[in-house]
Design a protein around this motif. Structure first.
Motif, mmCIF file in Angstrom:
data_model
loop_
_atom_site.group_PDB
_atom_site.id
_atom_site.type_symbol
_atom_site.label_atom_id
_atom_site.label_comp_id
_atom_site.label_asym_id
_atom_site.label_seq_id
_atom_site.Cartn_x
_atom_site.Cartn_y
_atom_site.Cartn_z
ATOM 1 N N HIS A 1 0.937 -1.215 -0.079
ATOM 2 C CA HIS A 1 0.014 0.027 0.045
ATOM 3 C C HIS A 1 0.917 1.350 -0.031
ATOM 4 C CE1 HIS A 1 -3.443 2.277 0.878
ATOM 5 N NE2 HIS A 1 -2.794 2.900 2.066
ATOM 6 N N ILE A 2 1.295 1.700 -1.190
ATOM 7 C CA ILE A 2 2.423 2.598 -1.308
ATOM 8 C C ILE A 2 1.577 3.855 -2.120
ATOM 9 C CG2 ILE A 2 4.352 1.484 -0.856
ATOM 10 C CD1 ILE A 2 4.699 1.361 -3.942
ATOM 11 N N SER A 3 0.398 3.771 -2.597
ATOM 12 C CA SER A 3 -0.110 4.829 -3.576
ATOM 13 C C SER A 3 -0.197 6.040 -3.077
ATOM 14 C CB SER A 3 -1.488 4.402 -4.250
ATOM 15 O OG SER A 3 -2.381 4.084 -3.204
ATOM 16 N N GLU A 4 -0.155 6.265 -1.549
ATOM 17 C CA GLU A 4 -0.303 7.806 -1.082
ATOM 18 C C GLU A 4 0.780 8.331 -0.370
ATOM 19 O OE1 GLU A 4 -4.140 8.343 1.153
ATOM 20 O OE2 GLU A 4 -4.951 6.445 0.258
ATOM 21 N N GLY A 5 1.997 7.515 -0.734
ATOM 22 C CA GLY A 5 3.050 8.255 -0.381
ATOM 23 C C GLY A 5 3.967 7.320 0.764
ATOM 24 N N PRO A 6 5.013 7.412 1.099
ATOM 25 C CA PRO A 6 5.870 6.568 1.837
ATOM 26 C C PRO A 6 5.479 6.376 3.272
ATOM 27 C CG PRO A 6 7.346 8.340 1.259
ATOM 28 C CD PRO A 6 6.004 8.673 0.423
ATOM 29 N N ASP A 7 4.690 7.492 3.793
ATOM 30 C CA ASP A 7 4.179 7.315 5.249
ATOM 31 C C ASP A 7 2.980 7.029 5.536
ATOM 32 O OD1 ASP A 7 3.033 9.457 3.933
ATOM 33 O OD2 ASP A 7 3.351 10.813 5.376
ATOM 34 N N ASP A 8 2.382 6.432 4.248
ATOM 35 C CA ASP A 8 0.769 6.159 4.304
ATOM 36 C C ASP A 8 0.903 4.724 5.124
ATOM 37 O OD1 ASP A 8 -1.823 6.606 4.037
ATOM 38 O OD2 ASP A 8 -1.929 5.277 2.177
ATOM 39 N N MET A 9 1.472 3.884 4.792
ATOM 40 C CA MET A 9 1.155 2.468 5.318
ATOM 41 C C MET A 9 1.920 2.576 6.661
ATOM 42 S SD MET A 9 -0.127 -0.283 4.873
ATOM 43 C CE MET A 9 -0.451 -1.255 6.350
ATOM 44 N N PRO A 10 2.797 3.060 6.936
ATOM 45 C CA PRO A 10 3.355 3.253 8.268
ATOM 46 C C PRO A 10 2.494 3.827 9.248
ATOM 47 C CG PRO A 10 5.282 3.734 7.018
ATOM 48 C CD PRO A 10 3.838 3.602 5.956
ATOM 49 N N ALA A 11 1.759 4.803 8.574
ATOM 50 C CA ALA A 11 0.631 5.526 9.703
ATOM 51 C C ALA A 11 -0.519 4.743 9.864
ATOM 52 C CB ALA A 11 0.129 6.745 8.799
ATOM 53 N N HIS A 12 -0.882 3.866 8.925
ATOM 54 C CA HIS A 12 -2.088 2.886 9.112
ATOM 55 C C HIS A 12 -1.383 1.847 10.316
ATOM 56 C CE1 HIS A 12 -4.208 4.443 6.154
ATOM 57 N NE2 HIS A 12 -3.630 3.960 5.026
ATOM 58 N N LEU A 13 -0.275 1.457 10.174
ATOM 59 C CA LEU A 13 0.425 0.342 11.130
ATOM 60 C C LEU A 13 0.295 1.065 12.668
ATOM 61 C CD1 LEU A 13 3.034 -1.244 8.961
ATOM 62 C CD2 LEU A 13 1.194 -2.208 9.746
ATOM 63 N N LYS A 14 0.913 2.432 12.628
ATOM 64 C CA LYS A 14 1.008 2.984 13.862
ATOM 65 C C LYS A 14 -0.450 3.322 14.573
ATOM 66 C CE LYS A 14 5.130 5.337 12.512
ATOM 67 N NZ LYS A 14 5.747 6.643 12.084
ATOM 68 N N ASN A 15 -1.353 3.570 13.671
ATOM 69 C CA ASN A 15 -2.847 3.802 14.112
ATOM 70 C C ASN A 15 -3.416 2.313 14.770
ATOM 71 O OD1 ASN A 15 -5.777 2.933 13.127
ATOM 72 N ND2 ASN A 15 -5.711 5.304 13.989
ATOM 73 N N SER A 16 -2.986 1.416 13.991
ATOM 74 C CA SER A 16 -3.439 0.032 14.622
ATOM 75 C C SER A 16 -2.927 -0.558 15.955
ATOM 76 C CB SER A 16 -3.208 -1.220 13.692
ATOM 77 O OG SER A 16 -4.012 -0.798 12.524
ATOM 78 N N LEU A 17 -1.541 0.061 15.889
ATOM 79 C CA LEU A 17 -0.872 -0.016 17.459
ATOM 80 C C LEU A 17 -1.414 0.928 18.656
ATOM 81 C CD1 LEU A 17 2.682 -0.784 16.169
ATOM 82 C CD2 LEU A 17 1.134 -2.492 17.108
ATOM 83 N N LEU A 18 -1.619 1.999 18.194
ATOM 84 C CA LEU A 18 -2.028 2.902 19.240
ATOM 85 C C LEU A 18 -3.506 2.963 19.411
ATOM 86 C CD1 LEU A 18 0.654 5.760 18.526
ATOM 87 C CD2 LEU A 18 0.809 3.757 20.015
ATOM 88 N N GLY A 19 -4.189 3.024 18.467
ATOM 89 C CA GLY A 19 -5.622 2.919 18.715
ATOM 90 C C GLY A 19 -6.261 4.199 18.320
ATOM 91 N N SER A 20 -7.720 4.126 18.039
ATOM 92 C CA SER A 20 -8.435 5.166 17.447
ATOM 93 C C SER A 20 -9.315 5.727 18.472
ATOM 94 C CB SER A 20 -9.362 4.737 16.290
ATOM 95 O OG SER A 20 -8.396 4.290 15.342
ATOM 96 N N SER A 21 -9.392 5.404 19.744
ATOM 97 C CA SER A 21 -10.577 5.763 20.722
ATOM 98 C C SER A 21 -9.736 5.736 22.141
ATOM 99 C CB SER A 21 -11.632 4.986 20.650
ATOM 100 O OG SER A 21 -11.645 3.779 20.827
ATOM 101 N N LEU A 22 -10.443 6.628 22.985
ATOM 102 C CA LEU A 22 -10.274 6.525 24.492
ATOM 103 C C LEU A 22 -11.466 6.559 25.248
ATOM 104 C CD1 LEU A 22 -7.473 9.212 24.204
ATOM 105 C CD2 LEU A 22 -6.931 6.906 24.396
ATOM 106 N N THR A 23 -11.516 5.930 26.370
ATOM 107 C CA THR A 23 -12.598 6.088 27.417
ATOM 108 C C THR A 23 -11.827 6.714 28.733
ATOM 109 O OG1 THR A 23 -13.726 4.289 26.110
ATOM 110 C CG2 THR A 23 -14.523 4.867 28.427
ATOM 111 N N ILE A 24 -12.482 7.885 29.071
ATOM 112 C CA ILE A 24 -11.894 8.477 30.334
ATOM 113 C C ILE A 24 -13.038 8.990 30.923
ATOM 114 C CG2 ILE A 24 -10.441 10.506 30.819
ATOM 115 C CD1 ILE A 24 -9.065 10.450 27.945
ATOM 116 N N PRO A 25 -12.751 8.726 32.436
ATOM 117 C CA PRO A 25 -13.816 9.043 33.445
ATOM 118 C C PRO A 25 -14.055 10.611 33.354
ATOM 119 C CG PRO A 25 -12.363 7.899 34.492
ATOM 120 C CD PRO A 25 -11.882 7.915 33.104
ATOM 121 N N ILE A 26 -15.201 11.054 33.757
ATOM 122 C CA ILE A 26 -15.541 12.585 33.692
ATOM 123 C C ILE A 26 -15.796 12.787 35.285
ATOM 124 C CG2 ILE A 26 -16.953 14.475 33.201
ATOM 125 C CD1 ILE A 26 -17.524 13.294 30.502
#
Length: 140
Positions: free
Chosen positions: A81-106
């Motif tokens: 997956h390189i069509s959007e540049g050299p940082d695109d696939m690494p960005a998807h992998l980093k997102n998968s490792l770190l996550g897209s959501s948080l649950t925090i008490p108020i």
């Protein structure tokens, strides 16, 4: 129980790790006064992430960027997956490792984070866009 939800657009951030706790707290205050509850915070992108971590020393954020770039390098010969540049696939992998959501008490209308904790926007793209965050809160 009260429910509220709001989508916000963050300002444009450069690649790296950026504390956005104050932005999120301001939006929670504007939604509804929740004394005891939960905030669910979701980023609507696959090339940026959200995490909670050290909020005092900026070298922590720099170290995150350096370490992830070594762990997940750009221009790896095995990426397909390189069509959007050299940082695109690494960005998807980093997102998968770190996550897209948080649950925090108020508590008393604010995020109940530890004294040294802050919410990070982790921007993984060199040429990013303004990121959309969906905040959903529930409580009394």
């Amino acid at each position: 129980m009260k429910w509220a939800q709001k989508e916000i657009t963050l300002p444009l951030y450069e690649r790296g790790f950026h504390i956005i706790t104050d932005i999120i707290n301001d939006e929670i205050k504007n939604l509804n006064k929740i004394n005891i509850g939960i905030a669910y915070i979701f980023i609507k992108h696959t090339s940026a992430s959200l995490i909670v971590n050290e909020n005092a020393d900026p070298t922590v954020r720099a170290d995150f960027e350096s370490h992830l770039n070594k762990l997940i390098p750009e221009n790896a010969s095995y990426y397909q997956h390189i069509s959007e540049g050299p940082d695109d696939m690494p960005a998807h992998l980093k997102n998968s490792l770190l996550g897209s959501s948080l649950t925090i008490p108020i508590t008393m209308g604010k995020l109940n984070l530890g004294i040294w904790q802050g919410i990070y926007l982790c921007e993984h793209r060199t040429y990013s866009t303004k990121r959309k965050i969906l905040i959903t809160i529930n409580g009394n």
